[in-house]
Design an enzyme around this catalytic site. Structure first.
Site, mmCIF file in Angstrom:
data_model
loop_
_atom_site.group_PDB
_atom_site.id
_atom_site.type_symbol
_atom_site.label_atom_id
_atom_site.label_comp_id
_atom_site.label_asym_id
_atom_site.label_seq_id
_atom_site.Cartn_x
_atom_site.Cartn_y
_atom_site.Cartn_z
ATOM 1 C CG HIS A 48 -56.866 -36.137 -43.013
ATOM 2 N ND1 HIS A 48 -57.871 -36.325 -42.091
ATOM 3 C CD2 HIS A 48 -56.399 -37.379 -43.327
ATOM 4 C CE1 HIS A 48 -58.018 -37.625 -41.869
ATOM 5 N NE2 HIS A 48 -57.139 -38.277 -42.598
ATOM 6 C CG HIS A 72 -53.284 -41.674 -41.123
ATOM 7 N ND1 HIS A 72 -53.268 -40.360 -40.743
ATOM 8 C CD2 HIS A 72 -54.439 -41.849 -41.812
ATOM 9 C CE1 HIS A 72 -54.373 -39.771 -41.176
ATOM 10 N NE2 HIS A 72 -55.109 -40.652 -41.837
ATOM 11 C CD GLU A 76 -55.299 -46.292 -49.710
ATOM 12 O OE1 GLU A 76 -54.712 -47.311 -49.297
ATOM 13 O OE2 GLU A 76 -56.313 -46.310 -50.409
ATOM 14 C CG ASP A 77 -54.325 -41.184 -49.913
ATOM 15 O OD1 ASP A 77 -54.845 -42.113 -50.545
ATOM 16 O OD2 ASP A 77 -54.847 -40.656 -48.924
ATOM 17 C CG ASP A 139 -58.135 -41.603 -40.588
ATOM 18 O OD1 ASP A 139 -58.108 -40.493 -41.143
ATOM 19 O OD2 ASP A 139 -58.273 -42.686 -41.203
ATOM 20 C CG ASP A 259 -87.176 -34.489 -15.210
ATOM 21 O OD1 ASP A 259 -86.372 -35.327 -15.645
ATOM 22 O OD2 ASP A 259 -88.090 -34.762 -14.423
HETATM 23 MN MN MN Z 1 -56.887 -40.437 -43.082
#
Ligand code: MN
Length: 742
Positions: A48, A72, A76-77, A139, A259
Site C-alpha cells: 500500500h 505514511h 499509526e500501524d 493514499d 452527442d
Molecule cells: Mn495509508
C-alpha cells in the site's frame, strides 16, 4: 510489488539528481516496520505505501514526498515513532508523517460537526505543508482503487467521504486527474446502478462513433500540419460521473449530453494556441456561445485553456480544448505541478510566460479557503459538495501563511489569542489584509491578519465581551484578574509601608512570610492584595508581624490619620469607618486631611458607591445590601427602582465634604464617538485637561462609523463633572456625552 530499484528509477526519470539514499532508506525502513502485516486484500501491507509512492511519482513529486508516502502509515500501524523517524530522516519528514497520522485518525466520522472538524484539521495540516495533502490524496486514491476488499459496510461511507471531501479538494487544488478518478470510483460505490447504466451507454456510443472520432482526429491533425503547428490531438473520453452529474444538475437527457465529442489539442506555445484556434475557426463553423478564453482570463485555480465547440467534419459537434503542454500539466496536477516548479520560480515556461508568483501552494490554499464559504462558482467544484460545512467557521492567515481557524464572528483579538496567549495579551492593533482595522472587526475567510503588539499592553477587560472564542475569553479574564490583583497588591504594599513607617518599623515583604498562616493568606502577594482591597486591615498585619504593637487609631480622640488609598466615612454617631478608596492611586500628591464624605450611615457596615458612581452635588441615598454593606446611589438613579418596595433598606445619607478635602469620586459617563483616527486620544485629552481621571473605559457598541463607550471617571464634584461633559460634547470627535444613571 515494485522493487526498490524500480522506485528509484521512476523518480530518476524526471529528477536525475534524485537522493537515492533517502528513497532506499525509507523503502527498507517502511518494509521492515510493516513486516508481515497484511491488507484486507491479503496483499502484504507494504504494497500500500509503495503504491501510494508510485502514484506520487506519476505526479513527478520530489523524493522527500515519495519517502513520506512510503512512511505514511508507520507511526499509526507499526512500532515506529515520531522520534525514531526524526532521528533517521530528519524532523521535517517526521512532522509530515505525524501530520498524516493525525489525519488518518480523522477519517470516517459520521457526525456533521465532526466532519467539519476533520476538514478544519485537514486544511490546517495542508497549510503547514501542502505535501501532506498530496500524500493524503494519493493514499485515498489507492484506498479507493482497492475498496473492493473493504467490508461492505465501510465501502459506502468511504466512497461518500471521498465524493464529499477529497474529490472536491483535489479539484480545488487543480488536480483534475486525481479528482476525476476519485469521483469515478466513488460513483461506482455510491450509485452502482446509475454507474453501470451510464458506463454502458458511453461504451455503446464510443463503439458506434469510433470511426467518426478517428475521422475528426485525422482532419484536425491534417489541418495543424497544413498550418505548421506542432500539435498533439487526443479525443477525450467522457467520464460517467461528470455525465451523470450534468444530467442531474441540468435536467438534461443522456443524448443531449453525449452527442458531443471532446478533443484536446496540446501545442508548444501560447501563440500556437491562438494560431490553432484561428485555423479551426476558419475551417469549420463554431457553435455560438461556447467560446471561452481561459488563457487571457485564467480560472481561479490557475486553469488555463481555450475552449470552443465547432460543427466538425462529419457534422457532429466537437468540443475542443486548446492549451500548451505547461497548461496541460497544471490542469492535470494543479498544486502538485506548482510544487514541482517551485524551484524554478523566476524561470519562464515553454510558452514564454513567467509562472506568476501567485501560483504557489500558499496562494492556492488561500484562494480555496476564500471560496469555501462563498461557493461563488456553482459550475465549479463546490457544487454538491459538503465543503459548505465550513459556513460557521472562518479561516485566516498569519503573514507567514499559517492558517488559523476561528468560529464565525471572530475578531483580530480572537485571532491573536489563537496564535498564542502572549500575542493576545500584548495585542494593541491589527492589520487585516495590510490595512489597519479596528480590533472589533469581524474576520472573513481568507483574511491575512497581522497583529500589532506592545509589551506594555494589558488586555482591557471590555474585550471579554467582544471576543467569541473561549480561549481568548479565558485569557482576558485571567490577564484582567492578574492586572487588578497587581494593582491591589501594589496599593497594599504602599499602605503597609506607610503604616509600618508610622509605627517606626521597617516593612519588608519577607516579614510577612512567617505570619501567612496567622493572616490566613496563601502567599505574600495575597496579603498585599487583601490589604489593597480593604479586606485586611493594615493594623492586623502589623499585629501579626509585631505581636506587641498597639493600634492607636481606633480611639476617636486620635488625630485623624489617613492611609493612602482609603476613604473614611463617619456615621451619625461620629464613628469613623474606612472604605477602600479610589483616589490615592493617581493623585497621591494631593494633600489629604481626613475627609468624612458621607453622613448618616449607621452601624459598622462597609460603604461603597454604586457602579455608576455618585459625586458631591448629587442628592444621594444609601441602600443596605444585606451581608455586604451600604451602597450609595444618586437619588435620580434608575437602579433605585429595584428597591422601591423595600423601604426598610433605604437610608438617608448626605455628603460631608470638607472644603480642604481633595478626594475624587466615581461617575460613569457614556460617550458616543465618531470612528476616526485619534478620536479616542481626543477624548482622553479632554478628560485629562479637565483634571479628571479615567478609571476604566469600555466599548459597548460599535457601528461602522460610531463607537459607544462607557467611561468610569473620577471627578471632584458635580460641577466638575458637568463642565467635563459639556466640553466632551463640544469636541469634534464626540457626537454625544451624557452621564449614566446620574
Ligand atoms: Mn495509508
Amino acid at each position: 510489488m515494485m522493487r526498490q530499484y524500480e522506485l528509484v528509477e521512476r523518480v530518476q526519470r524526471y529528477k536525475p539528481d534524485v537522493n537515492e539514499a533517502l528513497l532506499n532508506k525509507a523503502y527498507v525502513y517502511a518494509m521492515q516496520k510493516h513486516g508481515h502485516q497484511k491488507r484486507a486484500s491479503g496483499d502484504p501491507y507494504f504494497s500500500h505505501p509503495l503504491e501510494v509512492a508510485a502514484i506520487l511519482t506519476e505526479m513527478h513529486m520530489d523524493e522527500a514526498t515519495i519517502a513520506v508516502a512510503l512512511l505514511h502509515d508507520t507511526i499509526e500501524d507499526t512500532t515506529a515513532t515520531r522520534a525514531e523517524i526524526d532521528d533517521l530522516f530528519g524532523p521535517e519528514m517526521g512532522k509530515l508523517v505525524e501530520g498524516l497520522t493525525k489525519l488518518k485518525k480523522l477519517d470516517l466520522v459520521s457526525k456533521k460537526a465532526e466532519q467539519a472538524e476533520n476538514l478544519r484539521k485537514l486544511l490546517l495540516a495542508i497549510s503547514e505543508d501542502v505535501r501532506v495533502l498530496l500524500v493524503k490524496l494519493a493514499d485515498r486514491l489507492h484506498n479507493m482503487r482497492t475498496l473492493d476488499h473493504m467490508p461492505e459496510a465501510k465501502r459506502l461511507r468511504i466512497a461518500e467521504e471521498t465524493m464529499d471531501i477529497y474529490a472536491p479538494l483535489a479539484g480545488r487544488m487543480g488536480m483534475q486527474g486525481m479528482r476525476e478518478e476519485l469521483e469515478e470510483i466513488a460513483f461506482r460505490y455510491i450509485n452502482p446502478e446509475a454507474y453501470r447504466a451510464v458506463t454502458a451507454r458511453l461504451a455503446e456510443i464510443f463503439e458506434r462513433n469510433k470511426g467518426v472520432l478517428t475521422d475528426i482526429e485525422k482532419a484536425l491533425s491534417a489541418l495543424f500540419e497544413k498550418h505548421s503547428i506542432n500539435a498533439g490531438v487526443k479525443s477525450r473520453q467522457k467520464k460517467p460521473w461528470s455525465v451523470f452529474r450534468k444530467m442531474e444538475a441540468k435536467a438534461l437527457s443522456f443524448e443531449q449530453l453525449s452527442d458531443i465529442f471532446g478533443f484536446r489539442v496540446v501545442v508548444d506555445t501560447v501563440e500556437d494556441c491562438y494560431r490553432a484556434l484561428g485555423a479551426i475557426h476558419t475551417t469549420w463553423s463554431m457553435v455560438p456561445g461556447r467560446f471561452k478564453d481561459y488563457i487571457s482570463t485564467p480560472k481561479q485555480n490557475d486553469y488555463r485553456s481555450i475552449h470552443t465547440t465547432i460543427v466538425g467534419p462529419s457534422r457532429q459537434r466537437v468540443e475542443l480544448q486548446i492549451r500548451t503542454r505547461e497548461m496541460n500539466k497544471i490542469a492535470e496536477y494543479g498544486v502538485a505541478a506548482h510544487s514541482i516548479y517551485k524551484d524554478t520560480g523566476g524561470k519562464t515556461n515553454g510558452a514564454g510566460h513567467a509562472i506568476s508568483k501567485e501560483t504557489n501552494a500558499y496562494a492556492w490554499l488561500r484562494r480555496t479557503i476564500e471560496q469555501l464559504a462563498e461557493g461563488d462558482n456553482p459550475e465549479d467544484f463546490l457544487e454538491n459538495t459538503k465543503l459548505e460545512l465550513f459556513q460557521d467557521q472562518v479561516f485566516c492567515f498569519t503573514p507567514k501563511g499559517m492558517l488559523i481557524a476561528l468560529p464565525r464572528g471572530a475578531t483580530p483579538i480572537d485571532f491573536a489569542y489563537a496564535v498564542h496567549t502572549d500575542v493576545g495579551d500584548t495585542c494593541v492593533g491589527a492589520k487585516v489584509n495590510g490595512r489597519i482595522m479596528p480590533l472589533m472587526t469581524e474576520l472573513k475567510n481568507g483574511d491575512e491578519v497581522e497583529i500589532i503588539r506592545s509589551k506594555a499592553q494589558v488586555p482591557p477587560a471590555a474585550w471579554e465581551s467582544v471576543v467569541v472564542t473561549g480561549k481568548a475569553r479565558a485569557a482576558i479574564r485571567r490577564a484582567t484578574k492578574n492586572a487588578i490583583r497587581k494593582q491591589y497588591s501594589g496599593l497594599g504594599a504602599r499602605i503597609l509601608e506607610r503604616a509600618f513607617e508610622r509605627a517606626g518599623k521597617n516593612f519588608t515583604k519577607e516579614s510577612l512570610k512567617p505570619v501567612l498562616h496567622r493572616l490566613a493568606r496563601k502567599d505574600i502577594e495575597d496579603v498585599l492584595a487583601s490589604v489593597g482591597r480593604g479586606e485586611l486591615a493594615s493594623t492586623d498585619v502589623m499585629k501579626a508581624v509585631f505581636p506587641d504593637y498597639k493600634d492607636e487609631r481606633v480611639t476617636p480622640a486620635a488625630p485623624k490619620q489617613r492611609e493612602e488609598g482609603w476613604s473614611k466615612i463617619r456615621n451619625a454617631a461620629g464613628m469613623l469607618f474606612q472604605i477602600p478608596g479610589r483616589a490615592a492611586r493617581k493623585d497621591k500628591d494631593q494633600p489629604r486631611d481626613g475627609a468624612v464624605p458621607i453622613r448618616g450611615v449607621r452601624g459598622d457596615l462597609p460603604v461603597r458607591f454604586a457602579p455608576e458612581g455618585a459625586v458631591p452635588g448629587d442628592r444621594i441615598v444609601g441602600i443596605v445590601q444585606p451581608g455586604t454593606g451600604i451602597t450609595i446611589y444618586p437619588i435620580q438613579s434608575p437602579a433605585l427602582q429595584a428597591f422601591d418596595d423595600q423601604p426598610e433598606r433605604w437610608i438617608d445619607v448626605r455628603w460631608d465634604i470638607d472644603e480642604r478635602t481633595k478626594e475624587r469620586f466615581p461617575a460613569r459617563v457614556s460617550v458616543t464617538a465618531i470612528n476616526a483616527p485619534g478620536s479616542l486620544a481626543d477624548i482622553a485629552q479632554v478628560v485629562a485637561s479637565n483634571d479628571a481621571n479615567i478609571h476604566t473605559l469600555s466599548m459597548v457598541r460599535t457601528a461602522p462609523d460610531f463607537t459607544e463607550m462607557l467611561i468610569d471617571l473620577e471627578v471632584w464634584d458635580l460641577k466638575h463633572l458637568n463642565r467635563l461633559l459639556s466640553q466632551l460634547k463640544d469636541n469634534s470627535s464626540v457626537s454625544d456625552a451624557r452621564r449614566v444613571n446620574g
